[in-house]
Design an enzyme around this catalytic site. Structure first.
Site, short mmCIF file in Angstrom:
data_model
loop_
_atom_site.label_atom_id
_atom_site.label_comp_id
_atom_site.label_asym_id
_atom_site.label_seq_id
_atom_site.Cartn_x
_atom_site.Cartn_y
_atom_site.Cartn_z
N ARG A 2 -1.90 -2.79 -18.68
CA ARG A 2 -3.15 -2.03 -18.68
C ARG A 2 -3.06 -0.94 -17.64
NH1 ARG A 2 -6.00 -5.05 -21.73
NH2 ARG A 2 -7.48 -3.36 -21.90
N TYR B 194 0.84 -1.20 0.00
CA TYR B 194 0.00 0.00 0.00
C TYR B 194 0.87 1.25 0.00
CZ TYR B 194 -5.02 -0.33 0.02
OH TYR B 194 -6.30 -0.45 -0.39
N GLU C 29 -0.64 4.84 -0.51
CA GLU C 29 -1.48 6.02 -0.78
C GLU C 29 -0.66 7.29 -0.62
OE1 GLU C 29 -4.89 5.77 1.74
OE2 GLU C 29 -5.94 4.42 0.38
N THR D 85 -3.79 5.85 -22.18
CA THR D 85 -3.65 4.52 -21.60
C THR D 85 -2.19 4.12 -21.82
OG1 THR D 85 -4.07 3.35 -23.69
CG2 THR D 85 -5.99 3.85 -22.31
N LYS E 232 -2.04 0.31 -25.07
CA LYS E 232 -2.40 0.19 -26.49
C LYS E 232 -1.10 0.27 -27.31
CE LYS E 232 -7.05 1.68 -25.40
NZ LYS E 232 -8.15 2.67 -25.57
N ASP F 224 -6.63 13.28 -25.49
CA ASP F 224 -6.65 11.91 -24.99
C ASP F 224 -5.98 11.05 -26.06
OD1 ASP F 224 -7.26 9.29 -24.41
OD2 ASP F 224 -9.42 9.61 -24.11
C1 LIG Z 1 -9.21 3.05 -24.75
C2 LIG Z 1 -9.56 4.47 -24.57
C3 LIG Z 1 -9.90 4.99 -23.32
C4 LIG Z 1 -10.23 4.12 -22.12
O1 LIG Z 1 -9.25 3.35 -21.63
P1 LIG Z 1 -9.59 2.14 -20.61
O2 LIG Z 1 -8.23 1.74 -20.16
O3 LIG Z 1 -10.32 1.11 -21.39
O4 LIG Z 1 -10.42 2.68 -19.51
C5 LIG Z 1 -10.10 6.36 -23.21
N1 LIG Z 1 -9.99 7.17 -24.28
C6 LIG Z 1 -9.70 6.70 -25.51
C7 LIG Z 1 -9.60 7.66 -26.65
C8 LIG Z 1 -9.49 5.35 -25.70
O5 LIG Z 1 -9.23 4.89 -26.92
#
Ligand SMILES: *Cc1c(COP(=O)(O)O)cnc(C)c1O
Length: 412
Positions: free
Chosen positions: A233, A53, A55, A224, A227, A198
């Site tokens: 993840r 932990y 925090e 993220t 990807k 994003d």
């Molecule tokens: C995949 C994605 C997310 C969300 O990610 P998670 O890890 O699935 O919560 C947010 N924004 C965009 C543009 C994405 O492609």
């Protein structure tokens, strides 16, 4: 403590993992948001760091015994800063969606306005889909792409002037074109709106120097890590120093509890991988492979949404092929090609049975596949779509795919 091996203590879970491994090894993974992490990333992810932990933040924790955890998190932060040229980084978000929510809650008051892209034009659920809690909390308004398939910057400017959004949001999960961050920043400056990108899908292509980087320009950038960036993840927030305090407070204690440090250590390993020269080559090959798929599919009369791809993915409208996205997904699954059904711009159909499919090259490229393999893949895709009702044809394609994937082993 139970000291038996997983295979001995829990053969159920062990055998399911083995089956999933085989599925990953033998299929063509073409969901553009998926990738394969390295053994080093897996090792950190499965480490004893999961026991701790911590925090709070580096040097300022609510728990004792955090000296090594602090080193892990600091390394992850330093490497992310170097990769993207960020002023401030928070590596604690548990995934992409919580990262976005933490930013909205940090920068906005309930009821304030976010200008984001229409979901059927490539936007993401967390950008104001009516099925999300965020849509109840904030006022989302939308811009679209134009007839040529690029972001309609004129409409974006009109919408910004009309709605005076507190936040202008770019970054997409099904859009295949480059983004002009300067233009968007200039529009946002006119209306004194904050800017957020994003980059969940394209972070690896940006880190590899193959796409425009919004980090030096925008107030906040979320991503993220699993990807194209090819880590575990997870999520991450990068921002200008002036937002550092509110962002950090929003993630913890505002929204989350204890950070997952085993996951943060795996992020640090992935960032180190992305800093190597090979990653630049990887990112370039991802895009080259997507271009070959685009060319080959256009030759076979497939409709590529947004005109073309500049990144790792293709959104394909199947209307002229006489089947829906769902039907294509099912047929391709049977043939050993994993894609996902997806809405196309202004789709007349529903999200559960839309007109298109979305596919991409990051995972295949990680396996070492290049242009020659992409030509085979395009042919198999077309065969499976054309003969989607023929079990025999789908089985034959699957057999050929198993033979190809055996030449590109994953974890063997
Ligand atoms: C995949 C994605 C997310 C969300 O990610 P998670 O890890 O699935 O919560 C947010 N924004 C965009 C543009 C994405 O492609």
């Amino acid at each position: 403590m139970n000291r038996q091996k997983l295979s001995q203590f829990d053969p159920d879970i062990f055998s399911i993992i083995a089956k999933e491994r085989k599925r990953q090894e033998e299929g063509l993974e073409m969901i553009p948001s998926e990738n394969f992490v390295s053994p080093a990333v897996l090792e950190a992810l499965g480490s004893i760091l999961t026991n701790k932990y911590s925090e709070g933040y580096v040097g300022n924790r609510y728990y004792g015994g955090c000296e090594f955890i602090d080193s892990v998190e600091q390394l992850a932060i330093d490497r992310a800063k170097e990769l993207f040229g960020a002023e401030h980084v928070n590596v604690q978000p548990l995934s992409g969606a919580p990262a976005n929510i933490a930013v909205y809650l940090a920068l906005l008051k309930p009821g304030e306005t976010i200008l984001g892209m229409d979901l059927s034009h490539g936007g993401h659920l967390t950008h104001g889909s009516p099925v999300t809690h965020m849509a109840d909390l904030f006022n989302f308004v939308r811009y679209k792409t134009n007839a040529q398939g690029v972001i309609d910057y004129d409409e974006l400017r009109d919408m910004a002037r009309r709605h005076k959004p507190q936040l202008v949001l770019v970054g997409y999960s099904a859009y295949s074109r480059e983004i002009d961050y300067r233009k968007i920043k200039a529009i946002a400056d006119e209306t004194e709106s904050m800017t957020m990108a994003d980059i969940a899908h394209i972070a690896g292509l940006i880190a590899g120097g193959r796409m425009n980087n919004p980090v030096p320009l925008f107030d906040v950038v979320t991503t993220t890590t699993h990807k194209t960036l090819r880590g575990p993840r997870g999520g991450m927030i990068m921002c200008k120093e002036k937002w550092a305090k509110v962002i950090d407070k929003s993630v913890f204690p505002g929204f989350q509890g204890g950070p997952h440090e085993h996951n943060i250590s795996a992020k640090a390993v992935a960032f180190k991988e992305a800093l190597q020269p090979e990653f630049r080559i990887y990112a370039g090959q991802v895009i080259k492979n997507a271009k070959v798929l685009e060319e080959e599919l256009k030759k076979r009369d497939y409709t590529i949404c947004f005109g073309q791809t500049d990144n790792h993915l293709l959104l394909i409208d199947l209307t002229n092929k006489g089947l829906t996205g769902r039907e294509a997904q099912v047929a391709l699954d049977a043939a050993g090609i994993t894609v996902n059904k997806n809405m196309v711009p202004d789709d007349p159909r529903s999200p559960m049975n839309p007109s298109g499919i979305r596919l991409g090259t990051p995972a295949l490229t990680t396996r070492g596949m290049k242009e020659d393999q992409m030509r085979l893949v395009a042919d198999w895709l077309d065969t499976a779509v054309t003969h989607h009702a023929s079990e025999t044809v789908l089985q034959r394609v699957k057999k050929e795919i198993v033979e190809l994937t055996a030449k590109f082993p994953l974890y063997a």
